[in-house]
Design a protein around this motif. Structure first.
Motif, PDB file in Angstrom:
ATOM      1  N   UNK A 194       3.819  32.380  -1.399  1.00 48.60           N
ATOM      2  CA  UNK A 194       3.226  33.614  -0.882  1.00 48.60           C
ATOM      3  C   UNK A 194       3.043  34.592  -2.043  1.00 48.60           C
ATOM      4  N   UNK A 195       1.998  35.393  -1.956  1.00 41.79           N
ATOM      5  CA  UNK A 195       1.558  36.179  -3.117  1.00 41.79           C
ATOM      6  C   UNK A 195       2.013  37.629  -3.084  1.00 41.79           C
ATOM      7  N   UNK A 196       2.283  38.127  -4.270  1.00 37.19           N
ATOM      8  CA  UNK A 196       2.520  39.545  -4.519  1.00 37.19           C
ATOM      9  C   UNK A 196       1.665  39.929  -5.725  1.00 37.19           C
ATOM     10  N   UNK A 197       0.848  40.949  -5.567  1.00 37.78           N
ATOM     11  CA  UNK A 197      -0.032  41.428  -6.647  1.00 37.78           C
ATOM     12  C   UNK A 197      -0.939  40.320  -7.160  1.00 37.78           C
ATOM     13  N   UNK A 198      -1.488  39.542  -6.237  1.00 33.32           N
ATOM     14  CA  UNK A 198      -2.516  38.592  -6.600  1.00 33.32           C
ATOM     15  C   UNK A 198      -2.048  37.278  -7.178  1.00 33.32           C
ATOM     16  N   UNK A 221       5.062  32.488  -9.528  1.00 34.13           N
ATOM     17  CA  UNK A 221       4.365  32.796 -10.776  1.00 34.13           C
ATOM     18  C   UNK A 221       4.800  34.135 -11.347  1.00 34.13           C
ATOM     19  N   UNK A 222       5.078  35.101 -10.481  1.00 37.40           N
ATOM     20  CA  UNK A 222       5.570  36.399 -10.961  1.00 37.40           C
ATOM     21  C   UNK A 222       6.901  36.250 -11.682  1.00 37.40           C
ATOM     22  N   UNK A 223       7.812  35.477 -11.091  1.00 37.54           N
ATOM     23  CA  UNK A 223       9.128  35.287 -11.701  1.00 37.54           C
ATOM     24  C   UNK A 223       9.004  34.537 -13.023  1.00 37.54           C
ATOM     25  N   UNK A 224       8.180  33.489 -13.048  1.00 38.64           N
ATOM     26  CA  UNK A 224       8.007  32.712 -14.272  1.00 38.64           C
ATOM     27  C   UNK A 224       7.396  33.559 -15.388  1.00 38.64           C
ATOM     28  N   UNK A 225       6.467  34.431 -15.038  1.00 41.02           N
ATOM     29  CA  UNK A 225       5.867  35.305 -16.038  1.00 41.02           C
ATOM     30  C   UNK A 225       6.907  36.217 -16.671  1.00 41.02           C
ATOM     31  N   UNK A 226       7.795  36.785 -15.852  1.00 42.93           N
ATOM     32  CA  UNK A 226       8.842  37.660 -16.384  1.00 42.93           C
ATOM     33  C   UNK A 226       9.793  36.880 -17.287  1.00 42.93           C
ATOM     34  N   UNK A 227      10.104  35.638 -16.899  1.00 42.55           N
ATOM     35  CA  UNK A 227      11.004  34.818 -17.708  1.00 42.55           C
ATOM     36  C   UNK A 227      10.407  34.533 -19.080  1.00 42.55           C
ATOM     37  N   UNK A 228       9.144  34.157 -19.105  1.00 46.07           N
ATOM     38  CA  UNK A 228       8.487  33.860 -20.383  1.00 46.07           C
ATOM     39  C   UNK A 228       8.415  35.106 -21.253  1.00 46.07           C
ATOM     40  N   UNK A 229       8.074  36.243 -20.649  1.00 47.79           N
ATOM     41  CA  UNK A 229       7.999  37.496 -21.402  1.00 47.79           C
ATOM     42  C   UNK A 229       9.361  37.873 -21.972  1.00 47.79           C
ATOM     43  N   UNK A 236      15.389  33.563  -8.901  1.00 46.77           N
ATOM     44  CA  UNK A 236      15.000  33.192  -7.544  1.00 46.77           C
ATOM     45  C   UNK A 236      13.521  33.456  -7.344  1.00 46.77           C
ATOM     46  N   UNK A 237      12.811  32.460  -6.810  1.00 50.19           N
ATOM     47  CA  UNK A 237      11.372  32.611  -6.597  1.00 50.19           C
ATOM     48  C   UNK A 237      11.051  33.686  -5.577  1.00 50.19           C
TER      49      UNK A 237
END
Length: 453
Positions: free
Chosen positions: A29-33, A38-46, A107-108
């Protein structure tokens, strides 16, 4: 925190999300598109995490595929049974055994966690802690695990609500779920956890007590309550979306954009907005949009997968679909749709037009009601319009077709063949006029109506 420290993030994404009342797994399910995962993974990589393992449920290839769309080399592990958070983490035993300095458990369904917060957890490990737990001060602590600290403020234990005493339930410092564990000790600590508790599950939170029993330090890293919001149903999903939008709007305005009514503008997590951009009310920006300096997005426009050049103008009531690219000072006006098309510098598509699969040259003018007829029911074809060309109103350009530089197309034309540079093309039926026809027509129709009545 030393940059040389290695990190493995284990993202728990096996939840089906039954309270979401959806055929789609919760993590997607999506948050901010973009998906919560994917949001959690983006923060982890950053935050500098080099390796990622995602825990999925049985048969959830869709969740694994989403993880690899974000991180191509993500490891995917299946949790065959749901026996608690520690059990889920140990599904990635093989990855943990390979070793790392920092083991992070994410957590996703906690999509708002930021890279700085993940970095703070890692910094606690770099500072000597064996376990760092993300905590928050809860306005209403009911249902959360409590973080219990000693008189010196050191973390002693995490107590789940069902296992807590009345005194412990009065504590408002709560467990946000996310955790960092010393990678060298992680596997040994995790394997000590048992399921002797009210729910009969293997609690990841028990790792705190085992670390302390080994003489190691455990710490709490405090985050804002909004950042650790867990999403379990559609109501919480909407709350997460609202918080994410507030965060994105503030970042855009802090970066030099003007939003006249920011609460009516909706952005995506990957939206790129330059300086001196103006966004009017009721604009929706989907994934994959870049807006360059000085551009104006007028009210009630919708953009997705599009690039808007410097000082370009979009809308009002415009739609930019994927592949739309507007160059410097290009203009797309009201009730215009652009899809998979390039609009060169200074070109104008001002009113009521559809431009799909096309290249519009610099300073060309596209009249109201013009469409590119790009689809024959099987395949799509491209239209090319040269620099300084003028397309008269209500024209249909049947692709594949090329309009040469400086050419004119007469209003109402259906163009099926290429038009040479600087030529005039007119393709419409010849006008015919019959003097007095309207008078006789009205008389005949009036007589016919009278007989019917």
């Amino acid at each position: 925190m030393p940059k040389s420290r290695s990190a493995l993030a284990i993202v728990l994404a096996a939840g089906e999300g039954t309270r979401m009342k959806s055929d789609r797994p919760k993590a997607l399910h999506e948050v901010a598109g973009r998906s919560m995962l994917a949001n959690v993974l983006s923060s982890a990589v950053t935050a500098g995490v080099g390796r990622v393992a995602v825990i999925v449920g049985p048969g959830r290839d869709d969740v694994g595929a989403e993880a690899r769309r974000s991180i191509a080399d993500a490891d995917i592990f299946v949790q065959s049974e749901r026996l608690g958070t520690a059990h889920a983490v140990l599904a990635a035993r093989a990855a943990i055994a390979e070793g790392c300095d920092d083991l992070l458990v994410l957590f996703a369904d906690t999509p708002l966690v930021t890279a700085p917060t993940i970095g703070a957890l890692r910094a606690a490990l770099a500072g000597g802690a064996a376990v760092a737990v993300l905590g928050f001060w809860a306005a209403n602590p009911f249902g959360y695990g409590r973080l219990l600290r000693d008189d010196a403020g050191r973390l002693v234990a995490i107590r789940e609500e069902k296992d807590a005493t009345d005194e412990e339930r009065a504590v408002t410092l709560c467990n946000g779920g996310l955790m960092a564990i010393d990678g060298v000790e992680a596997l040994r600590l995790l394997e000590k956890i048992d399921n002797k508790n009210a729910k009969g599950e293997f609690y990841l939170t028990d790792v705190v007590e085992f670390a302390r029993a080994a003489g190691r330090e455990t710490r709490v890293v405090i985050a804002d309550e909004t950042e650790v919001l867990g999403v379990n149903d559609r109501i919480q999903l909407a709350q997460a979306e609202a918080l994410a939008q507030t965060r994105l709007r503030r970042a855009a305005m802090a970066g030099g954009a003007t939003m006249i009514a920011p609460e009516t503008v909706f952005l995506s997590a990957d939206t790129v907005i330059g300086r001196d951009v103006t966004i009017e009310p009721h604009v929706v920006i989907g994934p994959g949009v870049e807006i360059a300096d000085g551009a104006v997005i007028h009210a009630f426009s919708h953009l997705e997968g599009a690039r808007v050049g410097e000082r370009a103008s979009v809308g009002p009531f415009a739609r930019l679909r994927p592949g739309a690219a507007l160059a410097e000072k290009a203009k797309v006006g009201n009730f215009v749709e652009i899809k998979n098309a390039n609009v060169a510098p200074g070109a104008k598509v001002n009113h009521l037009s559809y431009i799909g699969d096309a290249d519009i040259g610099a300073n060309a003018n596209i009249g109201a009601g013009t469409i590119t007829c790009n689809y024959d029911g099987f395949l799509k074809y491209r239209t090319t319009i040269g620099e300084n060309a003028f397309i008269g109103s209500n024209s249909s350009l049947v692709a594949p077709v090329t309009i040469g530089q400086g050419a004119y197309v007469g209003s109402g034309s259906v163009i099926t063949k290429d038009v040479a540079p600087d030529a005039l093309a007119v393709a419409r039926g010849r006008q015919m006029e019959k003097a007095g026809w309207a008078v006789s027509f009205r008389m005949a129709q009036a007589a016919k109506k009278a007989k019917v009545e």
